[in-house]
Design a protein around this motif. Structure first.
Motif, PDB file in Angstrom:
ATOM      1  N   ALA A  55      51.549 -91.435   3.919  1.00 31.64           N
ATOM      2  CA  ALA A  55      50.817 -91.042   4.806  1.00 31.64           C
ATOM      3  C   ALA A  55      49.759 -90.181   4.181  1.00 31.64           C
ATOM      4  N   LYS A  56      49.919 -89.705   2.825  1.00 33.19           N
ATOM      5  CA  LYS A  56      48.943 -88.774   2.142  1.00 33.19           C
ATOM      6  C   LYS A  56      47.851 -89.960   1.788  1.00 33.19           C
ATOM      7  N   ASP A  57      48.208 -90.924   1.433  1.00 27.80           N
ATOM      8  CA  ASP A  57      47.239 -92.275   1.098  1.00 27.80           C
ATOM      9  C   ASP A  57      46.465 -92.393   2.202  1.00 27.80           C
ATOM     10  N   ASP A  58      46.851 -92.836   3.403  1.00 29.60           N
ATOM     11  CA  ASP A  58      46.164 -93.108   4.640  1.00 29.60           C
ATOM     12  C   ASP A  58      45.258 -91.981   4.966  1.00 29.60           C
ATOM     13  N   ALA A  59      45.822 -90.543   4.746  1.00 33.42           N
ATOM     14  CA  ALA A  59      44.886 -89.644   5.087  1.00 33.42           C
ATOM     15  C   ALA A  59      43.844 -89.327   4.245  1.00 33.42           C
ATOM     16  N   VAL A  76      32.145 -80.039  -9.264  1.00 29.98           N
ATOM     17  CA  VAL A  76      32.346 -78.962 -10.515  1.00 29.98           C
ATOM     18  C   VAL A  76      31.113 -78.520 -11.182  1.00 29.98           C
ATOM     19  N   THR A  77      30.114 -79.094 -10.910  1.00 29.92           N
ATOM     20  CA  THR A  77      28.744 -78.793 -11.624  1.00 29.92           C
ATOM     21  C   THR A  77      27.957 -77.606 -10.736  1.00 29.92           C
ATOM     22  N   GLN A  78      28.475 -77.494  -9.500  1.00 32.68           N
ATOM     23  CA  GLN A  78      27.728 -76.547  -8.708  1.00 32.68           C
ATOM     24  C   GLN A  78      27.647 -75.123  -9.151  1.00 32.68           C
ATOM     25  N   ALA A  79      26.557 -74.535  -8.637  1.00 31.74           N
ATOM     26  CA  ALA A  79      26.613 -72.812  -9.061  1.00 31.74           C
ATOM     27  C   ALA A  79      27.614 -72.286  -8.249  1.00 31.74           C
ATOM     28  N   GLN A  80      27.956 -71.026  -8.695  1.00 28.07           N
ATOM     29  CA  GLN A  80      29.095 -70.270  -8.393  1.00 28.07           C
ATOM     30  C   GLN A  80      29.065 -70.142  -6.759  1.00 28.07           C
ATOM     31  N   MET A  81      28.069 -69.685  -6.090  1.00 29.22           N
ATOM     32  CA  MET A  81      27.920 -69.326  -4.743  1.00 29.22           C
ATOM     33  C   MET A  81      28.114 -70.809  -4.016  1.00 29.22           C
ATOM     34  N   ASP A  82      27.615 -72.006  -4.238  1.00 29.73           N
ATOM     35  CA  ASP A  82      27.540 -73.114  -3.770  1.00 29.73           C
ATOM     36  C   ASP A  82      28.868 -73.742  -3.773  1.00 29.73           C
ATOM     37  N   PHE A  83      29.587 -73.677  -4.854  1.00 24.87           N
ATOM     38  CA  PHE A  83      31.005 -73.769  -5.129  1.00 24.87           C
ATOM     39  C   PHE A  83      31.862 -73.195  -3.895  1.00 24.87           C
ATOM     40  N   VAL A  84      31.585 -71.869  -4.029  1.00 25.27           N
ATOM     41  CA  VAL A  84      32.469 -71.043  -2.877  1.00 25.27           C
ATOM     42  C   VAL A  84      32.094 -71.648  -1.530  1.00 25.27           C
ATOM     43  N   ASP A  85      30.819 -72.014  -1.020  1.00 23.61           N
ATOM     44  CA  ASP A  85      30.602 -72.571   0.167  1.00 23.61           C
ATOM     45  C   ASP A  85      31.449 -73.892   0.465  1.00 23.61           C
ATOM     46  N   THR A  86      31.555 -74.792  -0.661  1.00 23.04           N
ATOM     47  CA  THR A  86      32.132 -75.775  -0.731  1.00 23.04           C
ATOM     48  C   THR A  86      33.511 -75.669  -0.443  1.00 23.04           C
ATOM     49  N   LEU A  87      34.172 -74.787  -1.110  1.00 25.26           N
ATOM     50  CA  LEU A  87      35.408 -74.378  -0.980  1.00 25.26           C
ATOM     51  C   LEU A  87      35.812 -74.034   0.417  1.00 25.26           C
ATOM     52  N   ARG A  88      34.825 -73.131   1.180  1.00 26.62           N
ATOM     53  CA  ARG A  88      34.920 -72.895   2.425  1.00 26.62           C
ATOM     54  C   ARG A  88      35.003 -73.896   3.386  1.00 26.62           C
ATOM     55  N   GLN A  89      34.089 -75.193   3.083  1.00 25.90           N
ATOM     56  CA  GLN A  89      34.017 -76.323   3.948  1.00 25.90           C
ATOM     57  C   GLN A  89      35.075 -77.112   3.615  1.00 25.90           C
ATOM     58  N   VAL A  90      35.599 -77.380   2.617  1.00 35.12           N
ATOM     59  CA  VAL A  90      36.835 -78.287   2.236  1.00 35.12           C
ATOM     60  C   VAL A  90      37.758 -77.574   2.840  1.00 35.12           C
ATOM     61  N   PHE A  97      43.794 -83.391   4.968  1.00 32.71           N
ATOM     62  CA  PHE A  97      43.592 -84.447   4.274  1.00 32.71           C
ATOM     63  C   PHE A  97      43.619 -83.986   2.513  1.00 32.71           C
ATOM     64  N   LEU A  98      43.952 -82.724   2.275  1.00 35.93           N
ATOM     65  CA  LEU A  98      44.008 -82.382   0.942  1.00 35.93           C
ATOM     66  C   LEU A  98      45.031 -81.166   0.810  1.00 35.93           C
ATOM     67  N   THR A  99      45.611 -81.178  -0.239  1.00 33.30           N
ATOM     68  CA  THR A  99      46.583 -79.886  -0.408  1.00 33.30           C
ATOM     69  C   THR A  99      46.034 -78.894  -1.152  1.00 33.30           C
ATOM     70  N   LEU A 100      46.957 -77.718  -1.137  1.00 33.62           N
ATOM     71  CA  LEU A 100      46.544 -76.719  -1.744  1.00 33.62           C
ATOM     72  C   LEU A 100      46.293 -76.983  -3.320  1.00 33.62           C
ATOM     73  N   ASP A 101      47.373 -77.617  -3.720  1.00 38.52           N
ATOM     74  CA  ASP A 101      47.196 -78.091  -5.311  1.00 38.52           C
ATOM     75  C   ASP A 101      45.739 -78.891  -5.641  1.00 38.52           C
ATOM     76  N   ASP A 102      45.556 -79.537  -4.631  1.00 38.01           N
ATOM     77  CA  ASP A 102      44.504 -80.206  -4.855  1.00 38.01           C
ATOM     78  C   ASP A 102      43.064 -79.424  -4.961  1.00 38.01           C
ATOM     79  N   MET A 103      43.245 -78.516  -4.130  1.00 38.18           N
ATOM     80  CA  MET A 103      42.123 -77.310  -4.125  1.00 38.18           C
ATOM     81  C   MET A 103      42.189 -76.536  -5.322  1.00 38.18           C
ATOM     82  N   LYS A 104      43.313 -76.291  -5.833  1.00 41.08           N
ATOM     83  CA  LYS A 104      43.466 -75.681  -7.090  1.00 41.08           C
ATOM     84  C   LYS A 104      42.882 -76.318  -8.277  1.00 41.08           C
TER      85      LYS A 104
END
Length: 118
Positions: A55-59, A76-90, A97-104
């Protein structure tokens, strides 16, 4: 169970209230508060059982492009605030589609890349 943004906010507000109450609670009251906190955390997707690998692979195959790019390390090369915005979007796709461990893992990669790692 997918929660709307409003439901997640309400649960987070309730969780904050309970955690404040837990700092001064004792005995059975503390146990009751801990049970309520645990129930809310499960509703929010923390501590829930992981789905089978298939199910994870399909997702991940059907994941939005931002999730695929995030998991591939594109941000991973984004500026700090851009990365924070990306984290919020993801974060909208967390437990879908992803786990907390993926985000960590990606946050750690970003911190290492930008020399914020300890």
């Amino acid at each position: 169970m997918n929660l709307s943004a409003l439901e997640r906010l309400d649960l987070n507000d309730r969780l904050d209230e309970l955690m404040v109450q837990a700092t001064t609670a004792k005995g059975l009251d503390l146990l009751d508060l801990n049970d309520e906190i645990d129930a809310i955390l499960v509703k929010l997707g923390y501590g829930a059982e992981a789905s089978p690998d298939e199910a994870k692979d399909d997702a991940k195959e059907n994941a939005p492009s931002i999730v695929k790019d995030f998991l591939s390390g594109k941000f991973v090369t984004q500026a700090q605030m851009d990365f924070v915005d990306t984290l919020r979007q993801v974060g909208e796709y967390l437990n879908e589609f992803l786990t907390l461990d993926d985000m960590k893992g990606q946050a750690n990669a970003w911190a290492t890349q930008n020399e914020y790692a300890l």
